[in-house]
Scaffold this active site. Structure first.
Site, PDB file in Angstrom:
ATOM      1  N   THR A 235       0.819  -1.213   0.000  1.00  0.00           N
ATOM      2  CA  THR A 235       0.000   0.000   0.000  1.00  0.00           C
ATOM      3  C   THR A 235       0.857   1.268   0.000  1.00  0.00           C
ATOM      4  O   THR A 235       1.999   1.259   0.488  1.00  0.00           O
ATOM      5  CB  THR A 235      -0.895  -0.011   1.261  1.00  0.00           C
ATOM      6  OG1 THR A 235      -1.526   1.255   1.397  1.00  0.00           O
ATOM      7  CG2 THR A 235      -0.102  -0.276   2.537  1.00  0.00           C
ATOM      8  N   ASP A 236       0.260   2.366  -0.459  1.00  0.00           N
ATOM      9  CA  ASP A 236       0.941   3.663  -0.387  1.00  0.00           C
ATOM     10  C   ASP A 236       1.019   4.176   1.055  1.00  0.00           C
ATOM     11  O   ASP A 236       1.784   5.091   1.349  1.00  0.00           O
ATOM     12  CB  ASP A 236       0.247   4.695  -1.290  1.00  0.00           C
ATOM     13  CG  ASP A 236      -1.224   4.948  -0.966  1.00  0.00           C
ATOM     14  OD1 ASP A 236      -1.766   4.316  -0.034  1.00  0.00           O
ATOM     15  OD2 ASP A 236      -1.832   5.797  -1.655  1.00  0.00           O
TER      16      ASP A 236
ATOM     17  N   TYR B 285      -2.216  -0.453  10.988  1.00  0.00           N
ATOM     18  CA  TYR B 285      -2.293  -1.138   9.688  1.00  0.00           C
ATOM     19  C   TYR B 285      -1.063  -0.824   8.845  1.00  0.00           C
ATOM     20  O   TYR B 285      -0.377  -1.730   8.348  1.00  0.00           O
ATOM     21  CB  TYR B 285      -3.569  -0.719   8.937  1.00  0.00           C
ATOM     22  CG  TYR B 285      -3.527  -1.052   7.461  1.00  0.00           C
ATOM     23  CD1 TYR B 285      -3.558  -2.373   7.021  1.00  0.00           C
ATOM     24  CD2 TYR B 285      -3.426  -0.036   6.487  1.00  0.00           C
ATOM     25  CE1 TYR B 285      -3.495  -2.689   5.663  1.00  0.00           C
ATOM     26  CE2 TYR B 285      -3.364  -0.336   5.136  1.00  0.00           C
ATOM     27  CZ  TYR B 285      -3.395  -1.655   4.721  1.00  0.00           C
ATOM     28  OH  TYR B 285      -3.322  -1.970   3.386  1.00  0.00           O
TER      29      TYR B 285
ATOM     30  N   LYS C 190       1.995  -3.231   7.448  1.00  0.00           N
ATOM     31  CA  LYS C 190       2.304  -3.423   6.024  1.00  0.00           C
ATOM     32  C   LYS C 190       3.759  -3.012   5.752  1.00  0.00           C
ATOM     33  O   LYS C 190       4.455  -3.663   4.968  1.00  0.00           O
ATOM     34  CB  LYS C 190       1.346  -2.610   5.144  1.00  0.00           C
ATOM     35  CG  LYS C 190      -0.081  -3.128   5.105  1.00  0.00           C
ATOM     36  CD  LYS C 190      -0.226  -4.526   4.514  1.00  0.00           C
ATOM     37  CE  LYS C 190       0.005  -4.582   3.021  1.00  0.00           C
ATOM     38  NZ  LYS C 190      -0.321  -5.940   2.463  1.00  0.00           N
TER      39      LYS C 190
HETATM   40  P1  NAD Z   1      -9.607  -7.453   2.044  1.00  0.00           P
HETATM   41  O1  NAD Z   1      -9.620  -7.178   3.501  1.00  0.00           O
HETATM   42  O2  NAD Z   1     -10.818  -7.188   1.234  1.00  0.00           O
HETATM   43  O3  NAD Z   1      -9.224  -8.996   1.785  1.00  0.00           O
HETATM   44  C1  NAD Z   1      -8.189  -9.642   2.471  1.00  0.00           C
HETATM   45  C2  NAD Z   1      -8.332 -11.135   2.226  1.00  0.00           C
HETATM   46  O4  NAD Z   1      -7.254 -11.805   2.902  1.00  0.00           O
HETATM   47  C3  NAD Z   1      -9.630 -11.729   2.782  1.00  0.00           C
HETATM   48  O5  NAD Z   1     -10.203 -12.601   1.824  1.00  0.00           O
HETATM   49  C4  NAD Z   1      -9.185 -12.492   4.017  1.00  0.00           C
HETATM   50  O6  NAD Z   1     -10.016 -13.601   4.322  1.00  0.00           O
HETATM   51  C5  NAD Z   1      -7.779 -12.912   3.617  1.00  0.00           C
HETATM   52  N1  NAD Z   1      -6.913 -13.167   4.773  1.00  0.00           N
HETATM   53  C6  NAD Z   1      -6.764 -12.402   5.887  1.00  0.00           C
HETATM   54  N2  NAD Z   1      -5.866 -12.973   6.721  1.00  0.00           N
HETATM   55  C7  NAD Z   1      -5.428 -14.104   6.116  1.00  0.00           C
HETATM   56  C8  NAD Z   1      -4.484 -15.103   6.458  1.00  0.00           C
HETATM   57  N3  NAD Z   1      -3.822 -15.056   7.624  1.00  0.00           N
HETATM   58  N4  NAD Z   1      -4.267 -16.112   5.603  1.00  0.00           N
HETATM   59  C9  NAD Z   1      -4.954 -16.186   4.422  1.00  0.00           C
HETATM   60  N5  NAD Z   1      -5.866 -15.275   4.049  1.00  0.00           N
HETATM   61  C10 NAD Z   1      -6.088 -14.231   4.883  1.00  0.00           C
HETATM   62  O7  NAD Z   1      -8.352  -6.654   1.480  1.00  0.00           O
HETATM   63  P2  NAD Z   1      -8.134  -5.965   0.054  1.00  0.00           P
HETATM   64  O8  NAD Z   1      -8.670  -4.598   0.102  1.00  0.00           O
HETATM   65  O9  NAD Z   1      -8.565  -6.890  -1.000  1.00  0.00           O
HETATM   66  O10 NAD Z   1      -6.539  -5.856   0.052  1.00  0.00           O
HETATM   67  C11 NAD Z   1      -5.734  -6.912  -0.459  1.00  0.00           C
HETATM   68  C12 NAD Z   1      -4.279  -6.514  -0.322  1.00  0.00           C
HETATM   69  O11 NAD Z   1      -4.039  -5.299  -1.033  1.00  0.00           O
HETATM   70  C13 NAD Z   1      -3.858  -6.247   1.128  1.00  0.00           C
HETATM   71  O12 NAD Z   1      -2.564  -6.748   1.299  1.00  0.00           O
HETATM   72  C14 NAD Z   1      -3.872  -4.731   1.232  1.00  0.00           C
HETATM   73  O13 NAD Z   1      -2.941  -4.285   2.190  1.00  0.00           O
HETATM   74  C15 NAD Z   1      -3.460  -4.332  -0.168  1.00  0.00           C
HETATM   75  N6  NAD Z   1      -3.951  -3.021  -0.627  1.00  0.00           N
HETATM   76  C16 NAD Z   1      -5.280  -2.701  -0.536  1.00  0.00           C
HETATM   77  C17 NAD Z   1      -5.717  -1.481  -1.061  1.00  0.00           C
HETATM   78  C18 NAD Z   1      -7.170  -1.079  -1.018  1.00  0.00           C
HETATM   79  O14 NAD Z   1      -7.502   0.058  -1.376  1.00  0.00           O
HETATM   80  N7  NAD Z   1      -8.093  -1.952  -0.625  1.00  0.00           N
HETATM   81  C19 NAD Z   1      -4.795  -0.595  -1.648  1.00  0.00           C
HETATM   82  C20 NAD Z   1      -3.453  -0.957  -1.701  1.00  0.00           C
HETATM   83  C21 NAD Z   1      -3.041  -2.175  -1.207  1.00  0.00           C
HETATM   84  O1  DAU Z   2      -4.216   3.890   0.407  1.00  0.00           O
HETATM   85  C1  DAU Z   2      -4.414   2.512   0.291  1.00  0.00           C
HETATM   86  C2  DAU Z   2      -5.270   2.032   1.438  1.00  0.00           C
HETATM   87  O2  DAU Z   2      -6.596   2.483   1.180  1.00  0.00           O
HETATM   88  C3  DAU Z   2      -5.242   0.528   1.624  1.00  0.00           C
HETATM   89  O3  DAU Z   2      -3.943   0.135   1.978  1.00  0.00           O
HETATM   90  C4  DAU Z   2      -6.221   0.102   2.727  1.00  0.00           C
HETATM   91  O4  DAU Z   2      -6.257  -1.309   2.823  1.00  0.00           O
HETATM   92  C5  DAU Z   2      -7.597   0.615   2.353  1.00  0.00           C
HETATM   93  O5  DAU Z   2      -8.534   0.298   3.361  1.00  0.00           O
HETATM   94  C6  DAU Z   2      -7.562   2.124   2.127  1.00  0.00           C
HETATM   95  O6  DAU Z   2      -7.314   2.819   3.376  1.00  0.00           O
HETATM   96  P1  DAU Z   2      -8.093   4.171   3.745  1.00  0.00           P
HETATM   97  O7  DAU Z   2      -8.057   4.359   5.198  1.00  0.00           O
HETATM   98  O8  DAU Z   2      -7.635   5.298   2.884  1.00  0.00           O
HETATM   99  O9  DAU Z   2      -9.577   3.743   3.224  1.00  0.00           O
HETATM  100  P2  DAU Z   2     -11.038   3.942   3.855  1.00  0.00           P
HETATM  101  O10 DAU Z   2     -12.002   3.553   2.781  1.00  0.00           O
HETATM  102  O11 DAU Z   2     -11.161   3.297   5.186  1.00  0.00           O
HETATM  103  O12 DAU Z   2     -11.112   5.506   4.050  1.00  0.00           O
HETATM  104  C7  DAU Z   2     -10.920   6.395   2.951  1.00  0.00           C
HETATM  105  C8  DAU Z   2     -10.981   7.805   3.494  1.00  0.00           C
HETATM  106  O13 DAU Z   2     -12.340   8.080   3.898  1.00  0.00           O
HETATM  107  C9  DAU Z   2     -10.137   8.023   4.727  1.00  0.00           C
HETATM  108  O14 DAU Z   2      -9.607   9.344   4.699  1.00  0.00           O
HETATM  109  C10 DAU Z   2     -11.115   7.889   5.887  1.00  0.00           C
HETATM  110  C11 DAU Z   2     -12.409   8.407   5.289  1.00  0.00           C
HETATM  111  N1  DAU Z   2     -13.657   7.806   5.805  1.00  0.00           N
HETATM  112  C12 DAU Z   2     -13.746   6.437   5.822  1.00  0.00           C
HETATM  113  C13 DAU Z   2     -14.888   5.823   6.301  1.00  0.00           C
HETATM  114  C14 DAU Z   2     -14.988   4.308   6.333  1.00  0.00           C
HETATM  115  C15 DAU Z   2     -14.718   8.604   6.221  1.00  0.00           C
HETATM  116  O15 DAU Z   2     -14.634   9.829   6.185  1.00  0.00           O
HETATM  117  N2  DAU Z   2     -15.843   7.987   6.693  1.00  0.00           N
HETATM  118  C16 DAU Z   2     -15.975   6.629   6.760  1.00  0.00           C
HETATM  119  O16 DAU Z   2     -17.023   6.131   7.221  1.00  0.00           O
END
Ligand code: NAD
Ligand code: DAU
Length: 356
Positions: free
Chosen positions: A132-133, A158, A162
């Site tokens: 992640t960033d 978190y 990471k």
């Molecule tokens: P998510 O929470 O939707 O999914 C995570 C998945 O990992 C789930 O299916 C969960 O069951 C599985 N998991 C958790 N612990 C585990 C373990 N110990 N062994 C096996 N499986 C396990 O997450 P996501 O949003 O899909 O993110 C996936 C990856 O991308 C993460 O590593 C996250 O840090 C990274 N990432 C996410 C974002 C974002 O915006 N969502 C952005 C950049 C990077």
């Molecule tokens: O930047 C990459 C990351 O983006 C990933 O590594 C994480 O896994 C992913 O969850 C996400 O993190 P953020 O904290 O940026 O995402 P989130 O959707 O939780 O929140 C986005 C922004 O919105 C953040 O500034 C918090 C705000 N927010 C979030 C929620 C859930 C609100 O204002 N209200 C809310 O209810």
């Protein structure tokens, strides 16, 4: 074949679906099925012999070693993680367990497997770590976007977990020669996004007539990327990335949270107007800020473009419209997630299956 971890979550499931839509190379999908893991995301692959789902933990070394021996993957792509910042603030322990200890154990299992491959297989093998960033910390409004050379300054449990995992991956390359690649991506959005994160939460709350909670002043900036573009970037890095390198992935699309929520509300006004004719934005409420809330993220993804020719295909306007339409046309998925029924889905759907 490839081994994907965390492939029942948001990005992992999109990745597996996209992979098998364009390739016949089989996928072993190892997922612990935490609250964020949803096999319903993979329903379209039921009966598809190219997809082999395994319910398990990346930290279960005996299981991972056995899977590696049995399936002989040419690559491991590690999506498995605890991913929600707010949950990490309430309970950091699971984040350390999976993101740090789990990644360590996975690296060790993979190192043992890789060490036993013949020279040609060894040279072709890749361990791609999806990160992640947020590891880079927070930017002021005038700071340049994060490059791969920015120091790590994680601010939440978190992002600290990471960052630790990214360091482990780097060290396993430098110390043991494991052929690793790391991607650091910005905020994703799109289908199958669990409605605890900003965009899907706003869509489902708006439709349910609930409050749309904005943390603090809503002026925190994120760089949004359509999830399918993240998946294409990962495929590109896997095939052409230089071993040991990290690649930033972003959408060139910085926006404050409030603007994101206004856009979602306007799309819902157009596609699914409220029965009283009032705009959804009336449901916005300002709530207490997230502790330690990072103010701004921005990704400089020029290295990925320069070296591997990757640019996002989707604009924010097209991606967010597709996303809102997806949620409107997947009421069952939303209601199963909200009721918790998605956790029983496999038993109900596949009652005749002997294995999970
Ligand atoms: P998510 O929470 O939707 O999914 C995570 C998945 O990992 C789930 O299916 C969960 O069951 C599985 N998991 C958790 N612990 C585990 C373990 N110990 N062994 C096996 N499986 C396990 O997450 P996501 O949003 O899909 O993110 C996936 C990856 O991308 C993460 O590593 C996250 O840090 C990274 N990432 C996410 C974002 C974002 O915006 N969502 C952005 C950049 C990077
Ligand atoms: O930047 C990459 C990351 O983006 C990933 O590594 C994480 O896994 C992913 O969850 C996400 O993190 P953020 O904290 O940026 O995402 P989130 O959707 O939780 O929140 C986005 C922004 O919105 C953040 O500034 C918090 C705000 N927010 C979030 C929620 C859930 C609100 O204002 N209200 C809310 O209810």
């Amino acid at each position: 074949m490839i081994l994907v971890t965390g492939g029942a979550g948001f990005i992992g499931a999109n990745f597996v679906l996209d992979w098998l839509a364009q390739s016949d190379e089989p996928v072993v999908n190892l997922d612990k099925l935490t609250y964020a893991g949803n096999r319903e995301n993979l329903a379209s692959l039921h009966g598809d012999a190219r997809h082999h789902f395994v319910h398990g933990d990346i930290g279960d070394s005996a299981l991972v070693v056995q899977l590696l021996r049995q399936h002989q993957p040419r690559a491991v792509i590690n999506f498995a993680a605890e991913s929600h910042v707010d949950r990490s603030i309430h309970g950091p322990e699971d984040f350390i367990q999976t993101n740090v200890v789990g990644t360590l154990r996975l690296l060790e299992s993979v190192r043992g497997y890789w060490g036993g491959l013949d020279a040609e297989q060894k040279a072709g093998f890749r361990f791609l770590h999806v990160s992640t960033d947020e590891v880079y910390g927070s930017l002021s409004p005038t700071d340049p976007a994060f490059t791969e050379d920015n120091p790590f300054e994680p601010n939440s449990p978190y992002s600290a977990s990471k960052a630790a995992s990214d360091h482990l991956v780097r060290a396993w390359h430098h110390t043991y020669g494991l052929p690793v690649l790391t991607t650091n991506c910005s905020n994703n959005y799109g289908p199958y996004h669990f409605p605890e994160k900003l965009i899907p939460l706003m869509i489902v709350n708006a439709l349910a007539g609930k409050a749309l909670p904005i943390y603090g002043d809503g002026q925190q900036v994120r760089d949004w990327l359509y999830v399918k573009d993240h998946c294409s970037a990962i495929r590109r890095v896997l095939e052409g990335g230089r071993v040991g390198e990290t690649y930033n992935v972003g959408g060139w699309n910085e926006k404050p949270n409030l603007e994101i929520v206004h856009t979602v509300c306007a799309l819902l006004d157009e596609l699914c107007p409220r029965s009283d004719g009032k705009p959804y934005r009336e449901q916005i409420t300002y709530v207490k800020d997230r502790p330690g809330h990072d103010r701004r993220y921005a990704i400089d993804a020029r290295k990925l473009e320069r070296e591997l020719g990757w640019r996002p295909a989707e604009t924010f306007e097209s991606g967010i419209r597709k996303t809102v339409q997806w949620y409107l046309s997947h009421e069952d998925w939303v209601s199963h997630v909200q009721s918790g029924a998605y956790r029983d889905w496999v038993q109900k759907q596949y009652a005749s299956e002997s294995a999970a």
